[in-house]
Enzyme design. Structure first.
Site, PDB file in Angstrom:
ATOM      1  N   LYS A  13       9.969 -46.482  -4.521  1.00 16.31           N
ATOM      2  CA  LYS A  13      10.799 -45.055  -4.535  1.00 16.31           C
ATOM      3  C   LYS A  13      12.391 -45.479  -4.937  1.00 16.31           C
ATOM      4  O   LYS A  13      12.864 -44.618  -5.787  1.00 16.31           O
ATOM      5  CB  LYS A  13      11.128 -44.747  -3.004  1.00 16.31           C
ATOM      6  CG  LYS A  13       9.547 -44.409  -2.499  1.00 16.31           C
ATOM      7  CD  LYS A  13       9.530 -43.971  -0.971  1.00 16.31           C
ATOM      8  CE  LYS A  13      10.642 -44.713  -0.146  1.00 16.31           C
ATOM      9  NZ  LYS A  13       9.965 -46.006   0.297  1.00 16.31           N
ATOM     10  N   ARG A  88      11.976 -40.009   7.686  1.00 17.68           N
ATOM     11  CA  ARG A  88      11.121 -41.162   7.781  1.00 17.68           C
ATOM     12  C   ARG A  88      10.419 -40.782   9.096  1.00 17.68           C
ATOM     13  O   ARG A  88       9.573 -41.630   9.352  1.00 17.68           O
ATOM     14  CB  ARG A  88      12.079 -42.296   7.701  1.00 17.68           C
ATOM     15  CG  ARG A  88      11.464 -43.602   7.157  1.00 17.68           C
ATOM     16  CD  ARG A  88      12.431 -44.536   6.639  1.00 17.68           C
ATOM     17  NE  ARG A  88      12.073 -45.526   6.476  1.00 17.68           N
ATOM     18  CZ  ARG A  88      12.680 -46.183   5.323  1.00 17.68           C
ATOM     19  NH1 ARG A  88      13.690 -45.659   4.846  1.00 17.68           N
ATOM     20  NH2 ARG A  88      12.598 -47.593   5.498  1.00 17.68           N
ATOM     21  N   ARG A 127      10.374 -59.070  -4.415  1.00 16.04           N
ATOM     22  CA  ARG A 127      11.731 -58.664  -3.984  1.00 16.04           C
ATOM     23  C   ARG A 127      12.490 -59.613  -3.113  1.00 16.04           C
ATOM     24  O   ARG A 127      13.897 -59.900  -3.224  1.00 16.04           O
ATOM     25  CB  ARG A 127      11.797 -57.211  -3.499  1.00 16.04           C
ATOM     26  CG  ARG A 127      13.187 -56.546  -3.104  1.00 16.04           C
ATOM     27  CD  ARG A 127      12.928 -55.046  -2.780  1.00 16.04           C
ATOM     28  NE  ARG A 127      12.368 -54.833  -1.616  1.00 16.04           N
ATOM     29  CZ  ARG A 127      12.356 -53.563  -1.094  1.00 16.04           C
ATOM     30  NH1 ARG A 127      12.406 -52.398  -2.016  1.00 16.04           N
ATOM     31  NH2 ARG A 127      11.921 -53.323   0.230  1.00 16.04           N
ATOM     32  N   ARG A 133      16.403 -59.968   0.632  1.00 14.51           N
ATOM     33  CA  ARG A 133      16.515 -59.010   1.819  1.00 14.51           C
ATOM     34  C   ARG A 133      15.950 -59.498   3.052  1.00 14.51           C
ATOM     35  O   ARG A 133      14.845 -59.800   3.059  1.00 14.51           O
ATOM     36  CB  ARG A 133      15.948 -57.501   1.384  1.00 14.51           C
ATOM     37  CG  ARG A 133      17.075 -56.412   1.047  1.00 14.51           C
ATOM     38  CD  ARG A 133      16.497 -55.360   0.575  1.00 14.51           C
ATOM     39  NE  ARG A 133      15.873 -54.525   1.762  1.00 14.51           N
ATOM     40  CZ  ARG A 133      15.525 -53.191   1.473  1.00 14.51           C
ATOM     41  NH1 ARG A 133      15.523 -52.505   0.459  1.00 14.51           N
ATOM     42  NH2 ARG A 133      14.749 -52.807   2.504  1.00 14.51           N
ATOM     43  N   ARG A 144       7.194 -53.248   8.886  1.00 12.53           N
ATOM     44  CA  ARG A 144       7.744 -52.072   8.222  1.00 12.53           C
ATOM     45  C   ARG A 144       6.216 -51.415   7.769  1.00 12.53           C
ATOM     46  O   ARG A 144       6.580 -50.053   7.815  1.00 12.53           O
ATOM     47  CB  ARG A 144       8.353 -52.502   7.058  1.00 12.53           C
ATOM     48  CG  ARG A 144       9.952 -53.375   7.639  1.00 12.53           C
ATOM     49  CD  ARG A 144      10.707 -53.549   6.294  1.00 12.53           C
ATOM     50  NE  ARG A 144      11.372 -52.534   5.814  1.00 12.53           N
ATOM     51  CZ  ARG A 144      11.531 -52.565   4.547  1.00 12.53           C
ATOM     52  NH1 ARG A 144      11.268 -53.381   3.689  1.00 12.53           N
ATOM     53  NH2 ARG A 144      12.301 -51.342   4.218  1.00 12.53           N
TER      54      ARG A 144
HETATM   55  P1  AMP Z   1      14.859 -48.822   3.118  1.00  9.61           P
HETATM   56  O1  AMP Z   1      15.877 -49.490   2.321  1.00  9.61           O
HETATM   57  O2  AMP Z   1      14.691 -47.324   3.007  1.00  9.61           O
HETATM   58  O3  AMP Z   1      13.791 -49.459   3.321  1.00  9.61           O
HETATM   59  O4  AMP Z   1      15.405 -49.030   4.530  1.00  9.61           O
HETATM   60  C1  AMP Z   1      15.743 -50.092   5.053  1.00  9.61           C
HETATM   61  C2  AMP Z   1      15.902 -49.808   6.614  1.00  9.61           C
HETATM   62  O5  AMP Z   1      16.985 -48.952   7.031  1.00  9.61           O
HETATM   63  C3  AMP Z   1      14.779 -49.223   7.374  1.00  9.61           C
HETATM   64  O6  AMP Z   1      13.658 -50.467   7.730  1.00  9.61           O
HETATM   65  C4  AMP Z   1      15.342 -48.879   8.729  1.00  9.61           C
HETATM   66  O7  AMP Z   1      15.609 -49.820   9.528  1.00  9.61           O
HETATM   67  C5  AMP Z   1      16.468 -48.373   8.084  1.00  9.61           C
HETATM   68  N1  AMP Z   1      16.339 -46.839   7.664  1.00  9.61           N
HETATM   69  C6  AMP Z   1      16.741 -46.347   6.619  1.00  9.61           C
HETATM   70  N2  AMP Z   1      16.441 -44.863   6.285  1.00  9.61           N
HETATM   71  C7  AMP Z   1      16.152 -44.756   7.542  1.00  9.61           C
HETATM   72  C8  AMP Z   1      15.708 -43.443   8.234  1.00  9.61           C
HETATM   73  N3  AMP Z   1      15.248 -42.281   7.398  1.00  9.61           N
HETATM   74  N4  AMP Z   1      15.283 -43.453   9.304  1.00  9.61           N
HETATM   75  C9  AMP Z   1      15.510 -44.399  10.246  1.00  9.61           C
HETATM   76  N5  AMP Z   1      15.786 -45.523   9.744  1.00  9.61           N
HETATM   77  C10 AMP Z   1      15.953 -45.837   8.469  1.00  9.61           C
END
Ligand code: AMP
Length: 192
Positions: A13, A88, A127, A133, A144
């Site tokens: 994404k 989410r 990654r 990360r 996750r």
């Molecule tokens: P991502 O980079 O989108 O995979 O997000 C990394 C982390 O940020 C996730 O595992 C959550 O801990 C937090 N996070 C990102 N977006 C959201 C969201 N919309 N709601 C809740 N937590 C989020």
């Protein structure tokens, strides 16, 4: 153009959101990037959410929604945006539906990235090696994925029922995926 990208962590994404945003001149809004920036800055907010993010859990709906609302107030969001990683949870989906109604806006499309789970696990390993990360390590990855299935996947039906969902075959090289995505994302821009 107002588009939401939905899919497993590691489904591509972020890469596609950046392309779609830059080629359509709208901002790429990644709540994950914004939250990571808060952690990196060492702000109070960052300190409160670091352990939640590192563990692979979701930050609270209220907090993420506040961060998103602030971002959408910027003038660069007036003509559209690509939402990556938000909403989410079903609750975030409902908050978004209300927010858009208040703003007098409509989503063009919600694009669901279809990638087999085994492929996503492989991509996250790569990654981790490249970006390091913390939430890409193997155990956190599995957490996750589990959180995604429980909290995020219900949004697929939520948006399908509202006639907004398009399924994207997200396997293959970046430009091939992009060409399929571009068609889906602009399918009914005129309706917005
Ligand atoms: P991502 O980079 O989108 O995979 O997000 C990394 C982390 O940020 C996730 O595992 C959550 O801990 C937090 N996070 C990102 N977006 C959201 C969201 N919309 N709601 C809740 N937590 C989020």
């Amino acid at each position: 153009m107002r588009v939401v990208l939905l899919g497993l962590p590691g489904s591509g994404k972020g890469t596609q959101a950046k392309l779609l945003a830059s080629r359509n001149n709208v901002p790429h809004i990644s709540t994950g990037d914004m939250l990571r920036a808060a952690v990196a800055s060492g702000s109070d907010l960052g300190k409160r959410i670091k352990h939640v993010m590192d563990s692979g859990s979701l930050v609270s709906d209220d907090l993420v929604f506040e961060v998103l609302c602030d971002r959408l107030k910027s003038p660069d969001c007036a003509t559209g945006y690509i939402l990556d990683g938000f909403p989410r949870t079903l609750n975030q989906g409902e908050l978004t539906t209300k927010l858009l109604a208040e703003r007098g806006e409509k989503l063009n499309r919600v694009i669901y990235f279809e990638v087999p789970e085994a492929e996503v696990i492989e991509r996250m390993k790569q990654r981790l090696a490249k970006e390091g990360r913390a939430d890409d390590d193997e155990q956190t990855q599995l957490k996750r994925i589990e959180v995604y299935k429980r909290e995020t996947e219900p949004l697929v039906d939520y948006y399908r029922e509202r006639g907004l969902l398009s399924e994207l075959d997200a396997m293959g090289d970046v430009e091939n995926i992009y060409s399929r995505l571009a068609v889906l994302a602009s399918a009914d821009v005129s309706a917005a």
